[in-house]
Design an enzyme around this catalytic site. Structure first.
Site, short mmCIF file in Angstrom:
data_model
loop_
_atom_site.label_atom_id
_atom_site.label_comp_id
_atom_site.label_asym_id
_atom_site.label_seq_id
_atom_site.Cartn_x
_atom_site.Cartn_y
_atom_site.Cartn_z
N GLN A 206 -161.40 -8.08 -11.50
CA GLN A 206 -162.09 -6.89 -10.98
C GLN A 206 -163.53 -6.82 -11.50
O GLN A 206 -164.43 -6.31 -10.83
CB GLN A 206 -161.35 -5.61 -11.37
CG GLN A 206 -160.05 -5.37 -10.64
CD GLN A 206 -158.85 -5.94 -11.38
OE1 GLN A 206 -159.00 -6.87 -12.18
NE2 GLN A 206 -157.69 -5.40 -11.15
N ASP A 247 -156.45 4.92 -16.51
CA ASP A 247 -155.39 5.12 -15.51
C ASP A 247 -154.44 6.24 -15.89
O ASP A 247 -153.81 6.85 -15.03
CB ASP A 247 -154.60 3.82 -15.32
CG ASP A 247 -155.40 2.85 -14.47
OD1 ASP A 247 -156.27 2.16 -15.04
OD2 ASP A 247 -155.19 2.82 -13.25
N ASN A 257 -155.36 1.63 -19.60
CA ASN A 257 -156.39 1.13 -18.68
C ASN A 257 -156.12 -0.37 -18.49
O ASN A 257 -155.18 -0.93 -19.08
CB ASN A 257 -157.79 1.40 -19.24
CG ASN A 257 -158.87 1.14 -18.19
OD1 ASN A 257 -158.78 1.64 -17.06
ND2 ASN A 257 -159.87 0.36 -18.53
N LYS A 258 -156.92 -0.99 -17.68
CA LYS A 258 -156.72 -2.40 -17.33
C LYS A 258 -156.42 -3.27 -18.54
O LYS A 258 -157.05 -3.10 -19.59
CB LYS A 258 -157.98 -2.89 -16.60
CG LYS A 258 -157.99 -4.34 -16.16
CD LYS A 258 -156.79 -4.75 -15.35
CE LYS A 258 -156.50 -3.87 -14.17
NZ LYS A 258 -155.14 -4.10 -13.59
O1 MRU Z 1 -155.30 -2.58 -11.33
P1 MRU Z 1 -156.52 -1.77 -10.99
O2 MRU Z 1 -157.64 -2.60 -10.50
O3 MRU Z 1 -156.20 -0.61 -10.08
O4 MRU Z 1 -156.96 -1.16 -12.39
C1 MRU Z 1 -158.06 -0.29 -12.43
C2 MRU Z 1 -158.43 0.15 -13.78
O5 MRU Z 1 -157.80 -0.17 -14.77
C3 MRU Z 1 -159.59 1.11 -13.85
O6 MRU Z 1 -160.31 0.92 -15.02
C4 MRU Z 1 -159.05 2.54 -13.80
O7 MRU Z 1 -158.18 2.70 -12.72
C5 MRU Z 1 -160.14 3.53 -13.72
S1 MRU Z 1 -160.94 3.49 -12.16
C6 MRU Z 1 -162.10 4.72 -12.18
#
Ligand code: MRU
Length: 359
Positions: A206, A247, A257-258
């Protein structure tokens, strides 16, 4: 607003076309190579869009789910209000099962079910209109929240700072600006110079595919690094702050978070660099006391072994562990920035204070 900024933030990741009654999203799995917009209509298409990350990022998933509930409600032909409600609830449960970690998904579905419940005694037209207005309000509300979060986040940075970020928490993951990366767009809008280091964010990239794409197009000074280079970049003195999205934030401040985020926070602590989490209050799960209670999504091993390669990079029998998120301990977080203000430790108190009725 400069043209460069407009060219980024107007890439509308989610749009509901009322003339055609169609829900349209940009397929994030194809970026940065292709900007393709897709229409999702059936529950299965909507489930897959979330599961396969065509739409992703906690706030964006919530906004999308709000519109999905409206679009699906339109398809329900049930004369009995209770039958209608149960079918909508069924659709909500199905969508909610697509990804477990981001709390915004269940929050938006619950919000729409509450609206449906409130209008159940009214005409079908009135109920559907209320659901549409509620979805649009979730969308608008996120834009306002992101603007406020970006403003508060920017107040933590100084001209010329180097900032390291992980995953994508920009406009694509939200509505506009973003959360964890919102301050970078705001800084660019105001001519304030920052140097952003974007972790590529294995295994789904990402950071490379989305964050560096968004920031580069906005004219932000962005440098892409592999995740395992963060320590060196920090050691070199190039990073004055880390900023990420979230998240799900537990009541004690532990933050999902990720995957890889907690490693960044540990490195930042080692080098004495403040680590900031930015997100809307809808990401705070007050029913979740601590990070250990957060369900972590496990994903397909093929994302690690084959997805980005012409040939598999591991033998078929090799075991893989592929968690999509990790939890950063609250002790590593210098501040949690929400649209209602900047929370500092101890988070159990400062986060709870956000929800106190000031009236
Ligand atoms: O798996 P993803 O790409 O949905 O994960 C996204 C994240 O971890 C973001 O950092 C989080 O959702 C915050 S987005 C403002």
């Amino acid at each position: 607003m400069s043209d460069k900024i407009r060219s980024v933030t107007h890439v509308q990741n989610i749009r509901y076309d009322r003339d055609r009654e169609t829900l349209i999203i940009i397929d994030q799995t194809l970026l940065p190579g292709e900007e393709r917009f897709i229409e999702t209509r059936s529950p299965r298409e909507m489930y897959d869009a979330i599961r396969k990350l065509q739409i992703r990022g906690a706030p964006a998933i919530g906004i999308y789910a709000g519109y999905c509930m409206y679009a699906l409600a339109r398809t329900i032909e049930a004369p009995e209000p209770e039958t209608f409600y149960r079918k909508l609830e069924e659709y909500g449960d199905y969508l909610n099962s697509s990804r477990p970690t981001a709390v915004n998904l269940s929050w938006a579905i619950r919000t729409q079910l509450a609206v449906a419940r409130a209008y159940l005694g009214d005409s079908r037209e009135e109920l559907l209109e209320a659901l549409y207005q509620s979805a649009a309000a979730i969308h608008r509300d996120d834009m306002d929240k992101c603007a406020r979060i970006s403003e508060l986040g920017l107040s933590l940075l100084r001209e010329g700072d180097g900032v390291l970020t992980h995953c994508n928490a920009g406009p694509l993951a939200t509505s506009r600006y973003g959360t964890g990366q919102g301050p970078f767009f705001l800084a660019a809008e105001r001519g304030m110079k920052l140097r952003v280091f974007s972790d590529e964010t294995r295994p789904l990239l990402q950071g490379a595919r989305l964050t560096s794409y968004e920031l580069y197009r906005a004219g932000v000074d962005v440098t892409l690094i592999c995740d395992n280079m963060a320590s060196m970049v920090m050691k070199n003195g190039w990073v004055q702050a880390c900023m990420v999205g979230c998240d799900r934030v537990a009541a004690n401040g532990d933050t999902a978070n990720k995957i890889g985020t907690s490693g960044v926070a540990i490195l930042a602590s080692h080098y004495g660099i403040p680590f900031y989490v930015l997100g809307p209050t809808s990401t705070i799960d007050r029913n979740c006391p601590a990070g250990g209670d957060i369900k972590i999504e496990l994903r397909d091993p093929e994302e690690i072994k084959t997805m980005w390669y012409e040939k598999p990079m591991a033998l078929p029998g090799v075991k893989c562990f592929n968690p999509a998120f990790d939890v950063t301990d609250h002790s590593l977080i210098a501040a949690i920035v929400t649209e209602k203000g900047i929370c500092r430790p101890p988070y159990t108190q400062s986060l709870a204070a956000l929800f106190e009725d000031k009236a």
